[in-house]
Design an enzyme around this catalytic site. Structure first.
Site, mmCIF file in Angstrom:
data_model
loop_
_atom_site.group_PDB
_atom_site.id
_atom_site.type_symbol
_atom_site.label_atom_id
_atom_site.label_comp_id
_atom_site.label_asym_id
_atom_site.label_seq_id
_atom_site.Cartn_x
_atom_site.Cartn_y
_atom_site.Cartn_z
ATOM 1 N N ARG A 208 -0.040 -6.679 -33.934
ATOM 2 C CA ARG A 208 0.340 -5.628 -34.889
ATOM 3 C C ARG A 208 -0.335 -5.854 -36.239
ATOM 4 O O ARG A 208 -0.799 -4.914 -36.879
ATOM 5 C CB ARG A 208 1.862 -5.594 -35.037
ATOM 6 N N PHE A 224 3.789 5.378 -26.612
ATOM 7 C CA PHE A 224 4.780 4.424 -26.088
ATOM 8 C C PHE A 224 5.284 3.564 -27.261
ATOM 9 O O PHE A 224 5.316 2.349 -27.195
ATOM 10 C CB PHE A 224 4.186 3.523 -24.995
ATOM 11 N N ASP A 246 7.237 8.670 -27.917
ATOM 12 C CA ASP A 246 7.956 7.924 -26.872
ATOM 13 C C ASP A 246 8.733 8.902 -26.012
ATOM 14 O O ASP A 246 9.173 9.957 -26.497
ATOM 15 C CB ASP A 246 8.908 6.894 -27.493
ATOM 16 N N ASN A 274 6.541 12.827 -23.059
ATOM 17 C CA ASN A 274 5.962 12.012 -21.995
ATOM 18 C C ASN A 274 4.485 11.854 -22.322
ATOM 19 O O ASN A 274 3.734 12.838 -22.336
ATOM 20 C CB ASN A 274 6.151 12.705 -20.640
ATOM 21 N N ASP A 295 0.386 1.267 -26.047
ATOM 22 C CA ASP A 295 1.148 0.045 -25.743
ATOM 23 C C ASP A 295 2.211 0.376 -24.684
ATOM 24 O O ASP A 295 3.413 0.364 -24.966
ATOM 25 C CB ASP A 295 1.796 -0.508 -27.015
ATOM 26 N N CYS A 335 0.963 -5.306 -20.567
ATOM 27 C CA CYS A 335 1.873 -6.442 -20.600
ATOM 28 C C CYS A 335 2.287 -6.878 -19.200
ATOM 29 O O CYS A 335 3.249 -7.622 -19.024
ATOM 30 C CB CYS A 335 3.116 -6.117 -21.431
#
Length: 391
Positions: A208, A224, A246, A274, A295, A335
């Site tokens: 970040r 996201f 989001d 979405n 992300d 992730c």
């Protein structure tokens, strides 16, 4: 008498080389009696000692090694030493006001996660053997690390695979679970009771910070957005405008609270969409941004779903790239441990080809150093983070 487990010939090589897990398919036999959660001794087929750890025959990961010293007891002193080593490491490598205090296998305590949010701590127990020691861990956090409160977030689905119930609740006297933290100059409310995982994703802390230099005076799109962390970092860095997206209206409402906390509500806006649908729509409309950030959550948590996850990663990256102005910046990450670095790189390259853009890599990063990567345990390496310039 301590129960002894013996591994099959040709098995357990990873454990002998430093990995902390032993699967049920690697075990030949055992001597003695045990109850799940007990500490047992582990030997290879030549009856050479490998380590001591806890047993859970309800799990495919049947044994998890806690120590390589046959004389070391798994008791309060053991946890005192492990926590002290974890804390000394974090004081060396990161800002410890809020950080991952202990990262399971990577800190040689398999199955235990501890996150620190200012003076409040969140514990996550992911294995039966750790549950037996929670009281000791809480005692140490309060007595030696000044914890004003400890909350348990052992509500991860992986516990079901261990034959355990998902649980959450206070491990000390109750306290206000809406905690305020500051990271990279950004203030956040962290909902440690109801937020995802332990309430806040600390692993992206340094990533970040790395976008600050790109966002000053720019129009930024953050997809996201979750708690709004990248969007708020862009705002603090002086972005001209920021839009965070989001799929969860609850997340969007929470992000707006965080924007107001930082006095950024006029610059950093949030909308509920979405991302897959809206990025296609905005691309068709010809919208463009100076910086686009992706992300997403882990699209895969198993090897069986890699193919569908790869399609998802390619689609979202292709749509994101098309929204970047020529010469602008595209930030993307994964992730998921199962989306390995090579596959992620190939997926991004394929998306760039279809988007008809050229990517110039600025930076590649992984998770923050309070989430260390243990080379003997590749499960500890999961976060991949790229910054590209789009030509």
């Amino acid at each position: 008498m301590t129960c002894k487990f013996y591994l099959l010939k040709g098995k357990g090589k990873n454990a002998e080389n430093g990995h902390l897990w032993i699967y049920s398919t690697e075990i030949a036999e055992f001597e003695g009696e045990y109850e799940n959660g007990d500490i047992v001794e582990i030997y290879n087929y030549r009856e050479e000692f490998i380590g001591k750890g806890y047993i859970n025959d309800a799990s495919k990961i049947t044994l998890r090694i806690m120590t390589r010293d046959i004389n070391e007891e798994i008791d309060e002193e053991f946890f005192r030493k492990r926590l002290r080593a974890a804390w000394e490491y974090r004081k060396t490598v990161t800002d410890t006001s809020s950080c991952r205090f202990l990262f399971g296998e990577a800190d040689f305590v398999p199955g235990l996660i501890i996150d620190k949010f200012e003076d409040y701590f969140v514990i996550q127990s992911l294995a039966l053997g750790i549950d037996k020691y929670k009281d000791i861990v809480v005692k140490l956090l309060v007595e030696e690390y000044g914890a004003k409160g400890v909350y348990e977030r052992s509500d991860a689905k992986v516990r079901i695979l261990e034959g355990m119930e998902q649980v959450k609740g206070f491990l000390t006297e109750p306290f206000d679970t809406m905690v305020q933290i500051t990271e990279n100059g950004v203030k956040y409310y962290v909902d440690i009771e109801n937020g995802q995982k332990t309430g806040f994703f600390l692993d992206q802390k340094d990533n970040r910070a790395s976008i600050h230099k790109l966002c000053n005076g720019k129009d930024v799109l953050d997809c996201f957005t979750h708690t709004g962390s990248f969007a708020l970092n862009a705002g603090v860095a002086g972005a001209k405008s920021v839009l965070g997206v989001d799929i969860s209206q609850h997340a969007v409402d929470f992000c707006r609270r965080n924007a107001e906390l930082n006095g950024l509500q006029d610059t950093v806006k949030f909308e509920c969409h979405n991302a897959f649908d809206v990025l296609r729509e905005w691309s068709d409309e010809g919208r463009k941004y100076d910086v686009v950030i992706l992300d997403p959550p882990a699209f895969t948590k198993s090897r069986e779903t890699i193919k569908s996850a790869t399609r998802g990663y390619k689609e979202i990256n292709l749509r994101g790239m098309k929204l970047v102005k020529k010469g602008g910046y595209f930030i993307t990450c994964s992730c998921s441990h199962f989306m390995n670095p090579d596959l992620f790189r190939e997926t991004i390259a394929s998306a760039a080809k279809d988007a008809k853009v050229t990517l110039r890599q600025v930076e590649f990063r992984t998770q923050a150093p309070d989430h260390p990567i243990l080379w003997n345990s590749d499960e500890s390496y999961y976060l991949k983070f790229y910054i590209f310039q789009v030509a």
